[in-house]
Design a protein around this motif. Structure first.
Motif, PDB file in Angstrom:
ATOM      1  N   THR A 171       0.828  -1.195   0.000  1.00 17.93           N
ATOM      2  CA  THR A 171       0.000   0.000   0.000  1.00 17.93           C
ATOM      3  C   THR A 171       0.865   1.248   0.000  1.00 17.93           C
ATOM      4  O   THR A 171       1.838   1.350   0.744  1.00 17.93           O
ATOM      5  N   GLU A 183      -0.056  -0.764   5.216  1.00 20.13           N
ATOM      6  CA  GLU A 183      -1.499  -0.878   4.995  1.00 20.13           C
ATOM      7  C   GLU A 183      -2.286  -0.906   6.305  1.00 20.13           C
ATOM      8  O   GLU A 183      -3.274  -0.177   6.474  1.00 20.13           O
ATOM      9  N   LYS A 185      -4.777   2.070   7.646  1.00 13.73           N
ATOM     10  CA  LYS A 185      -6.196   1.779   7.859  1.00 13.73           C
ATOM     11  C   LYS A 185      -6.635   2.210   9.256  1.00 13.73           C
ATOM     12  O   LYS A 185      -7.700   2.819   9.426  1.00 13.73           O
ATOM     13  N   ARG A 186      -5.804   1.906  10.283  1.00 10.52           N
ATOM     14  CA  ARG A 186      -6.152   2.321  11.641  1.00 10.52           C
ATOM     15  C   ARG A 186      -6.170   3.838  11.759  1.00 10.52           C
ATOM     16  O   ARG A 186      -7.029   4.406  12.453  1.00 10.52           O
ATOM     17  N   GLU A 232      -6.905   6.022   9.375  1.00 10.43           N
ATOM     18  CA  GLU A 232      -8.113   6.524   8.728  1.00 10.43           C
ATOM     19  C   GLU A 232      -9.354   6.241   9.578  1.00 10.43           C
ATOM     20  O   GLU A 232     -10.283   7.061   9.635  1.00 10.43           O
ATOM     21  N   GLN A 233      -9.385   5.100  10.266  1.00 10.63           N
ATOM     22  CA  GLN A 233     -10.509   4.796  11.149  1.00 10.63           C
ATOM     23  C   GLN A 233     -10.562   5.767  12.322  1.00 10.63           C
ATOM     24  O   GLN A 233     -11.643   6.235  12.695  1.00 10.63           O
TER      25      GLN A 233
END
Length: 261
Positions: free
Chosen positions: A2, A43, A47-48, A50-51
């Motif tokens: 990513t 990645e 992701k964490r 963005e959450q």
């Protein structure tokens, strides 16, 4: 593998988050970029991130929707002069409000800050020298705003935290705010600090005033309001020097009657 979006693409979204979360989100994003430059996959970290950003942004939007309408009792001298006081807070980083006991300083100034848009992205913090005052004043403000205590208006003292995710106005003892500086050096969770009853000049109040004086150049967005029941406003203004304004509320009013339950 990513790829992290180009520089600036994610940074620009951080303003969507709660003010208290922005510094931490920037630090984590820098760490993610460094990890990617080292050739490792990011990645899961991205992701964490963005959450967490999405959760913080959702909370901010919820707080915006739940800000209670502000009303005043014009019989109180501070409320009657709210336009002048609001203008001083808007135009100066430090405002000293000098007024006698019963003028409405403790209950009306947090509402003036709230009406100015403070207390949404971060909290309005108000300090009190005594625990019983912190609890009772928070309860009074909550009643005047017609909200439950622990919601948009909360309080915090030793062993008791009566705040929540939606808290916009937080009334606490001065010792609590001093303790919070250990883990929140820049007081990122606040966009306004009201040091109430500063004329009492306890050690905690003196430490707070010194700490805030050093902090303000690093937090130009932070507003500080100092209240005093005695005519020593000039001394407080000299302490903070440039950028201070003084508002004098000299009319004495009788204490507020208790609200009907």
């Amino acid at each position: 593998m990513t790829n992290v979006p180009r520089e600036g693409a994610l940074e620009s979204r951080i303003v969507e988050a709660m003010g208290a979360d922005r510094h931490r989100l920037r630090q984590r994003l820098r760490a993610i970029r460094e990890t990617q430059r080292a050739g490792r996959d990011v990645e899961a970290q991205l992701k964490r991130w963005e959450q967490d950003l999405a959760r913080s942004a959702a909370l901010l939007e919820q707080r915006r929707r739940n800000v209670p309408p502000v009303t005043y009792d014009d019989a109180l001298p501070v409320a009657a002069r709210r336009e002048e006081i609001a203008a001083a807070i808007r135009d100066h980083q430090v405002v000293i409000v000098c007024g006698e006991t019963g003028s409405g300083k403790s209950t009306q100034l947090p509402k003036i800050c709230l009406e100015l848009g403070r207390g949404v992205e971060r909290m309005i913090g108000q300090t009190q020298p005594r625990r019983i005052a912190a609890r009772s004043i928070a309860g009074r403000i909550a009643q005047e705003l017609l909200v439950p205590l622990g919601g948009p208006v909360g309080f915090k003292m030793r062993f008791t935290d009566g705040t929540g995710p939606e808290t916009c106005i937080k009334v606490m003892t001065d010792g609590i705010l001093l303790a919070e500086t250990q883990n929140d050096r820049f007081l990122d969770q606040y966009d306004a600090i009201i040091v109430d009853e500063a004329h009492e000049r306890s050690l905690n109040i003196d430490f707070l005033l010194g700490y805030l004086k050093r902090l303000l150049p690093k937090r130009p967005d932070l507003k500080v309001v100092i209240t005093s029941a005695t005519l020593d406003a000039e001394r407080f203004a000299e302490h903070f020097a440039a950028g201070s304004a003084i508002e004098q509320v000299s009319t004495r009013e009788p204490p507020l009657p208790p609200l009907r339950k």
